[in-house]
Every structure is written in structure tokens, then in C-alpha cells.
Design a protein around this motif. Structure first.
Motif: not given
Length: 932
Positions: A592-595, A641-644, A686-689
Motif C-alpha cells: 500500500x505504501x509503495x503503491x 506491477x512496478x510498485x509491487x 513481473x508476469x505479463x498476465x
């Protein structure tokens, strides 16, 4: 008629000649003795002949005799012919006796060898009959019949020639016949020598097969299978391993340079590589026409083996030297390695290319082929090529235990040679130099025989040597096989008048085979003389290193880079496993913080501020819906995805940092771990799907526009306040840099305002008046307002343009707007029930709270989806990435040396290497002593 069987003669005291002739009568087969006495009667040349009366036949006198007479002018010729026949018959008996004696000797040796064979009857069922034995027997019978026929023909020929000579043949014709007979005897002698050579080769072949059969006998008798671990290494393989270990131990350590090796040196295109190929019995090196092909030292370890193969030290592939395709691949690989070793515009390199060549009959030794010495450089060469080759050659020859194989081209003038001077400088007494004259087939045609004799006797050059050898390196054809070259060499020395008949050089000083035997003998003699001395010196080095380790690291074990790397690898993989043990709440908070860190700027600048500054609540909601949908369809999933991924990376690095604070942490791994993590993170994606999955979830979440309960409302208000406060803090920091410190700060810290900050403060004062008069002012200034501000500043002698006013207005207005947004958030904190009853017609405008609630809900569902993706998929994929990076690093010795550093590592690595080398030295010395 009478047939002559035997003639003798003697002189009497009256100068008469008495002939005693044995003849065979035409009427009966008994031998009849006829004694004839002739004496000269008168001056007219008449001879009076007398005969015995014990036979009924008479010999008449004069030219009308019915028998035969021996004229007086033929007696001298007869005596000459008789002497020739006597010598020829004696030579025949010597030749035939030598052939018979050699055959008896070979037969006896074969019988002795046969008696030494073990009883092979038990192998009749185990081993099939070989066609080679029957073929070999047939070959021996054919050879024996050929020799017998040749001897019989020679006998009959000699008999017929003797008869013809006795019948009175002229002198010139007799000499011609004698020379022809002598040529036939020489031919017969050569054939007998060839037969002996063939028998010797077959005998050697049978002895080798005998050894193989003995080995098979022992294997079958013990009924045990041999394994790779039980195969005993040959002495030359062990010695080569010692050289390789020492070469990789330390470039500044000179022990490897003091161990014996055969250094092949010579001028460019002098045939030194061809000499090495003749010794190795294979065309293993690339070749060109006048071009420098040898660009780096090539260390060739020769060893005897059942198969003729070659292999590089750093690969597992074996090249079958009996196949032309493998030979071509080997030459291409050698050329590729040579060119790859030349870097930075250099023409030659000091990087050693090491290979092993094994095959039947190869002499055991280690040879180093160096680039040829040049006298003139071409335009495509580096400027230091000539000096580099000289320094490299001197370096290898300066080894006091190196055997220098000095190659001299026999087809060029000796004065053009450059190598002899270098060799003389390094070995002035010639105690370890062997001189080799190549291309002697061309030298025989071009050079003076006396000059060649001086070269091969060591009298032409001031350089001294242990021995002088002459070889033929080929016929100038690139595609000739080694067997063809060796056969050409044998034929040349067999037929050469210069070497065979004029006594220029001894037979044991010609051919590549004799050269290889001499070099191998000298090589092993020098190895035995030096290896123990060098091993003692190495023991002292090990003792010094062990003492240094005990003094510096008394409680630690000597762990080399490989062991340390394995330990670090285990710790890194353990940390990856720890990722799956992080609690769900901690993952939610981190994600959450990173997002919000990733999304906040877009939410404020592209959605919230443009909508809030639109002027009405309806336009605010419409604009928010449009922008949120566009955002969810395009940028939001990818940013999520970048944040995750960044959250996963951050958590993993945090685990690594916490591991550093453990009491058992070893800081020697820190640099390696950081490099592995950085490389794995750089490769990971990260996985594309996941992006498509997130897009659907986020669009569905943003469709909900109604806050469901008071708790969620309060959380949204708090989220709005925190977000606005964070933006307000950033804006105030920008204003502080623009307007300078306040009065108290200037007084306490002795600071003053810059001219620009003073001007900004003047502009701010005019802008504050505008906001004070209109608290709901639009985000931009009108033209009239800009003109008014500029004129007011001119009255205070402050000159500014409109762009300067706009730059100052932007942070001032933002601070004003954010303060109003905070006030609305406070007002909306208690307006939840009013919002649920009146909705969008509520008196208190809380649309911004609803917007941030929608953003908060998107962040929650996105964080939950990313957490599940991390735990179920991405952590395992990261683990695979890290394992791949670790495997790659484990094979890169240079990178391990860069990442695992420090005195402890270097000292341990050196000590381990020394122990390993010492073990190989002791093993080699023990095997060497056993072979004695």
C-alpha cells in the motif's frame, strides 16, 4: 663335346703353362681329367700342345683344333675376371649370411617373446579369432618367398656371369657387367634391410598387442570392471598438471618457469611448427602462406595412449586426430583461441593455449611453441610486435631448466638467421640446446655440402648445442598427412647422397623420430634432476603461508573462494525462503505504501487538482470519472506491477540488511550478496498476465462511487488529510527555497536573503492580496491581474515580467488551495450521515473525500492481488533468478575474485593452492621414483 667344369693352371720352370681341366665327356657322365702342357715354339706364335694318354680324345694343335684352346692374349683377361668373380662371390656370401643371421636372430627373438606370453587358451571362447593374425602370417610368408626368390635369382645370375667371363669376354664389357652385378647386390642389400625394418615394426606391434592382452587377461581373471577413478595417470599427465597449477597459482611466482619444458624457437616460417607436428604425429596447427600463424604460446603435452586424440585443458571435447574433420575443427579452434587472446590492437599475446595430445608411440614431454622471430614488421602489425616476440622468447629460454629446440631453416642462408644469436645469449655453453636443421631436402640442392657439414657439426655458428639433427618437414604441400611427410623424409635420407654416402652426419642424427627420442630423453633427465629441488622450495613457501595464517586468523579455517561462495549462496537462498514467511499484514502495508508512493503524484496532478479547480461539484465528478477510467485502462495496471516489484525488492533487501546485524554475520560476503541481488533484480520481470488481471479488478473497483459505512468514510477522510498534508509539506518546502528563511531563522542562524528571494517576497505580497480578496480564485491569473501586480511592484522599484509572476503564483496558489482542501476534509469528517441522506446535493462538498475513498479502495484490492502474486509466484520466480545468477557467478572466476576480496580470502586461497600443488608434486615424485 666337352663341358668345362673346373679350370686351374700353374707355371713350370721352363716357362711352360700346364693346364689341368676337368671336363664331362659327351659320351658318358664321368669326369675325365685332361692335362694340357703348352710351350712356345718358334717366334711365329705356334703353340705345341701335349696331352695325357689316359683318354681317347686328343686335342689338336693350331687354329684347326677340334677341342678348345686358350690363347695366350686371353690369360690376363681371364685372371682379371676370376678376381672379380672371387670378390663378388665373397660379397654374396656376406650378404646372404647377414640376411640368414638376421632372420635367425629375429626368429629367436620371436620365440623368446612367444614363450613370455601367458597361456591364452582360456581366451579362445572369450575372444573371437582376429583376421589380422592370419593376414600377418600370410604377409610374412610372402616376404620370405620374395627374399628367397631374390637370392636364387642372384645365385643363378652370378653363376652365369662367371661362366661368361671364363669364356673370354673383353675388359670393357666385363667391367660393365661387374658394375651391373654390384648394383644388383646393393639392391638386394637394401631389400634385406627393408625386410628387417618391417620385421622390427611388426615385432613392436606384436609387443604392444601383447601388453594389451595381458591387461585384458588380468581384468578377466579378477572379474572386476575398471572405473575412471582407478585409472592411473601417466607421468607426463601428472607433470603437465603440475605446470598448469603453477601457471595459475601466481603470475609473479617463478617456480613454474624453472621446471623443465621444451621450448621450440625459430625464425618465422623456419618449420618449427612442422617439427612439433612431426613429433606429435598430427597436423594440429593452422597454417598460412607467409602469414604469422602462431600468435600466442601453445603448450602441448605429449603422452602415449591407445587412441590418437587431442584435447584442450579447459574443455571436455576430444578431437580424433585420425579423422580429417576433427583435425580441421582442432585447427580452427587453435586459430580462434589465438586471435581471441590478442586484445587491444596487439599482434602477439602472452596468454598460453594448453592442449594434450595422446597417441600410440608418442614420446612423453611438454613442448611450448612460440611465435616465430621476425626481423621486419608489416603495416598490419602492432609497433611493439618485434620486441614483444623477443621478450617472450627470452622469457621462456631464460628458464635454466628449459630445453631449447633451436630450429634453423636449411633452405636459406645461415647468416639470415635471427634465432641463433638469441639462443646463444640465453645458453652460451649449449648445455640445454638442441639444434635442428629443417628443409634439408632443399638444402641438398641449394647449399654447398661442406657448409651443411659445418652447420651440423657445430662449426659454422658460434652457438653451441648438445646435439645437431637434420629433418625434413614436408614437400611444401599443405594437405600432406604426417604419414606422407614421414615417408618422404625416410625416403630422402635413405637415398640422399649427401647424408648416406659422404658421411656428413651420422644416421642417428636424422629423421624426426630420432629427434623426438633425443628430446624426450633429455627432457626426463632434466625433470629428474630438478623436480625434487623445486618441491623442497615449495614446502618452504607453504610453511611461511601457514605461519602467517595462524598469526592473523587463529580461529578461522582456511576457506577458499569456492567454499566461501557456496556458503554465501546458501545464505542468500535462505533469505529468499524467508520472503514467504512475511505476514500478510506486513505485505499489505508495504504494498500500500509503495503503491501510493507511485500513484500519488498522478492522482494529485492529473485527477484531483484539475477536477477540484474546475469550479463546480458536477464538473468535478464528471471529470473524475473520465480520468479514473482512462487511468485504469492505461497506466494504472503497469504502475501497480512496478510498485509491487519494487516492494518485493525492498523487502528482500531489508531482509539482507537485517541479516548483517546478526551476531554471526561474516562481512566477507556483503559485496557478493549485494552484487547477486542487484543482478537478479535487474533481470527479474513481473508476469505479463498480471497486468491484464489487475486491469479488470481495478476497473470494477472504480465503478463503485458510494461509501458503504462510517468507518470507511473516516478512513477516506484521514487518507485525504494525510495526502494533502504531504503535498502541503512539499509546497512549503518549495516556498521556503523560493522566499528564503523567516525573520527568526535569519536572526538565529545569521542568514540573509538573496536579491532574488527579496524580489520573490515582494511579488508574494501582491499575490496574497489577490487571494485575500478572492478566496475561491481560479488557478490562473488574468491579464489584468498580472498587469496590476507588475505596476504595483514598479512603484516599489521592483522590475519583474509576467513569467516571473506566474512562477511565483503557482506554489502560492497551491498552498492556498491545499489549506482549503484540509478545511473541507475537517468539515466532511462529521458529514457522513448528511452525505448518505442527501448524496451529491449535500450542503457540504465532500466529492474529494469520495474520490480518495475510491482511490483507497483501488489501492487495497491492488495490494491484495499483488500480495498473492508475490507469495504464490514472484518469490519463487525471484528464487530461480537468484539461483541462475549464482550459478553464473560460480563459473566466473574473475568475478568471484572481484566480489570476494580481502587479506583473509587472498591468503586462504594462496594457502589452499600451495597445498594442492604440493600434493601433486609429491604424487608425481613418487610415481617418478617408482618408474626408476
Amino acid at each position: 663335346m666337352l663341358r668345362i667344369y673346373q679350370n686351374t693352371y700353374r707355371r713350370t720352370a721352363r716357362k711352360a703353362v700346364v693346364y689341368s681341366t676337368k671336363v664331362v665327356c659327351c659320351n658318358h657322365s664321368t669326369l675325365c681329367n685332361i692335362t694340357m702342357q703348352s710351350r712356345r715354339k718358334g717366334a711365329g706364335g705356334q703353340w705345341e700342345q701335349h696331352h695325357s694318354r689316359n683318354h681317347e680324345h686328343y686335342l689338336l694343335a693350331g687354329n684347326q683344333a677340334r677341342g678348345w684352346t686358350i690363347p695366350p692374349h686371353s690369360r690376363g683377361y681371364g685372371m682379371f675376371v676370376v678376381r672379380i668373380l672371387k670378390g663378388a662371390l665373397k660379397l654374396r656370401y656376406l650378404v646372404l649370411g647377414g640376411a640368414i643371421g638376421g632372420g635367425v636372430s629375429l626368429s629367436k627373438k620371436y620365440e623368446d617373446w612367444k614363450e613370455g606370453l601367458p597361456d591364452m587358451k582360456w581366451l579362445e571362447d572369450a575372444l573371437p579369432q582376429s583376421e589380422r593374425w592370419s593376414q600377418f602370417s600370410r604377409n610374412l610368408i610372402e616376404v620370405g618367398s620374395v627374399v628367397k626368390n631374390a637370392i636364387d635369382i642372384a645365385k643363378e645370375d652370378i653363376k652365369s656371369k662367371a661362366t661368361v667371363a671364363a669364356l673370354g669376354i673383353p675388359v670393357d664389357e666385363s667391367r660393365k657387367k661387374y658394375e651391373k652385378l654390384q648394383s644388383q647386390v646393393e639392391t638386394l642389400q637394401t631389400e634385406i634391410m627393408n625386410v628387417q625394418i618391417k620385421y622390427q615394426k611388426e615385432l613392436e606391434k606384436m609387443e604392444k598387442e601383447n601388453r594389451e592382452l595381458r591387461q585384458q587377461y588380468l581384468i578377466l581373471k579378477t572379474n572386476k570392471k575398471t572405473t575412471a577413478k582407478r585409472i592411473k595417470k601417466s607421468l607426463i599427465d601428472m607433470y603437465s598438471e603440475v605446470l598448469d597449477e603453477l601457471s595459475g597459482y601466481d603470475t609473479g611466482y617463478t617456480m613454474a618457469d624453472h621446471l623443465p619444458r621444451v621450448v621450440v624457437v625459430g625464425d618465422q616460417s623456419s618449420g618449427k611448427t612442422s617439427v612439433l607436428e612431426s613429433i606429435a604425429k598430427a597436423r594440429i596447427f593452422p597454417r598460412g602462406s607467409g602469414e604469422m600463424m602462431t600468435r600466442a604460446p601453445v603448450k602441448v603435452t605429449l603422452a602415449e595412449g591407445p587412441y590418437h586424440v587431442a584435447q584442450f585443458r579447459d574443455t571436455d571435447r576430444e578431437y580424433d586426430l585420425t579423422k580429417e574433420s576433427d583435425l580441421a575443427d582442432l585447427r580452427r579452434e587453435v586459430e580462434f583461441r589465438m586471435r581471441a587472446s590478442v586484445r587491444g590492437g596487439k599482434t602477439v599475446s602472452n596468454e598460453v593455449i594448453a592442449m594434450t595430445v595422446k597417441g600410440p608411440g608418442l614420446q612423453r614431454m611438454v613442448l611450448v611453441d612460440l611465435p616465430g622471430i621476425i626481423s621486419t614488421m608489416t603495416v598490419d602489425m602492432a609497433s611493439d610486435t618485434k620486441d614483444s616476440i623477443h621478450q617472450m622468447t627470452k622469457h621462456y629460454m631464460s628458464n635454466p631448466n628449459a630445453i631449447i629446440l633451436c630450429i634453423q631453416d636449411g633452405s636459406v642462408d645461415a647468416e639470415r638467421s635471427n634465432v641463433t644469436d638469441l639462443v646463444m645469449q640465453c645458453d652460451p655453453l649449449g648445455r640445454r640446446t638442441i639444434f635442428v636443421l629443417t628443409k634439408v631436402d632443399l638444402a641438398e640442392e641449394l647449399a654447398d655440402p661442406e657448409r651443411i657439414r659445418k652447420i651440423l657439426s657445430g662449426k659454422l655458428f658460434p652457438m653451441k648445442a648438445l646435439g645437431y639433427y637434420a629433418v625434413v618437414t614436408g614437400r611444401g604441400r599443405k594437405d600432406d598427412s604426417i604419414e606422407a611427410i614421414r615417408q618422404y623424409e625416410e625416403d630422402f635420407f635413405k637415398n640422399s647422397k649427401l647424408f648416406h654416402r659422404r658421411g656428413v652426419i651420422m644416421p642417428h642424427q636424422v629423421t624426426s623420430r630420432n629427434l623426438s627420442l633425443a628430446v624426450s630423453d633429455r627432457f626426463w633427465k632434466m625433470v629428474r634432476e630438478t623436480i625434487e629441488q623445486q618441491a623442497d622450495a615449495f614446502k618452504a613457501t607453504r610453511f611461511n603461508l601457514e605461519t602467517e595464517w595462524k598469526n592473523n586468523f587463529p580461529r578461522l579455517r582456511e576457506s577458499g573462494r569456492d567454499e566461501l561462495f557456496d556458503k554465501a549462496k546458501g545464505e542468500i537462498l535462505d533469505e529468499v525462503v524467508t520472503l514467504s514467511q512475511i505476514s500478510a499484514k506486513k505485505w499489505d502495508d508495504a504494498l500500500t505504501t509503495k503503491l501510493w508512493e507511485k500513484l500519488s503524484n498522478y492522482v494529485f496532478e492529473n485527477i484531483y487538482l484539475p477536477a477540484a479547480q474546475s469550479g463546480s461539484q458536477n464538473s468535478f465528478n464528471t471529470m473524475v470519472d473520465i480520468k479514473l477510467r482512462q487511468w485504469a485502462e492505461q497506466a494504472l495496471p503497469a504502475k501497480s506491477v512496478e510498485a509491487g516489484w519494487e516492494a518485493l525488492q525492498q523487502e528482500f533487501i531489508s531482509l539482507m540488511e537485517r541479516a548483517k546485524k546478526a551476531h554471526d554475520h561474516d562481512d566477507v560476503f556483503d559485496q557478493l550478496k549485494a552484487a547477486v541481488v542487484d543482478e537478479a533484480i535487474r533481470r527479474h520481470s513481473w508476469e505479463d498476465k498480471a497486468i491484464d488481471m489487475l486491469r479488470v479488478i481495478q476497473l470494477n473497483t472504480l465503478e463503485d462511487r458510494f461509501v458503504h459505512d462510517k468507518t470507511e468514510w473516516d478512513q477516506a477522510v484521514k487518507f485525504l488529510e494525510n495526502s494533502v498534508n504531504a503535498k502541503l509539506a512539499q509546497t512549503e518546502e518549495t516556498l521556503a527555497q523560493m522566499f528564503g528563511p523567516g525573520p527568526w531563522t535569519r536572526f538565529a542562524q545569521w542568514k540573509s536573503l538573496t536579491p532574488d528571494q527579496q524580489k520573490r517576497r515582494s511579488v508574494k505580497g501582491e499575490l496574497d492580496k489577490i487571494l485575500k480578496n478572492d478566496s475561491k480564485h481560479l488557478p490562473s491569473l488574468s491579464y489584468d491581474e498580472l498587469t496590476t501586480v507588475r505596476k504595483n511592484l514598479q512603484r516599489d522599484n521592483v522590475e519583474v515580467d509576467t513569467d516571473y509572476i506566474r512562477q511565483t503564483w503557482f506554489p502560492v496558489y497551491r498552498k492556498h488551495f491545499l489549506q482549503q482542501a484540509l478545511q473541507r476534509a475537517k468539515d466532511c469528517r462529521k458529514a457522513y450521515y448528511l452525505y448518505t441522506q442527501q448524496g451529491s446535493e449535500c450542503e457540504v462538498s465532500c466529492s474529494d473525500v469520495v474520490l480518495f475513498w475510491r482511490i483507497q479502495q483501488v489501492i487495497k484490492v491492488t495490494g491484495n492481488a499483488l500480495r498473492q502474486q508475490v507469495i504464490n509466484r514472484e518469490a519463487r520466480r525471484l528464487d530461480k533468478e537468484i539461483k541462475a545468477v549464482l550459478d553464473e557467478f560460480s563459473e566466473d572466476e574473475e568475478r568471484k575474485a572481484q566480489l570476494l576480496t580481502g587479506k583473509r580470502v587472498q591468503l586462504a586461497e594462496e594457502l589452499i593452492k600451495v597445498r594442492q600443488i604440493q600434493e601433486k608434486l609429491e604424487e608425481f615424485i613418487n610415481s617418478l621414483n617408482q618408474e626408476k
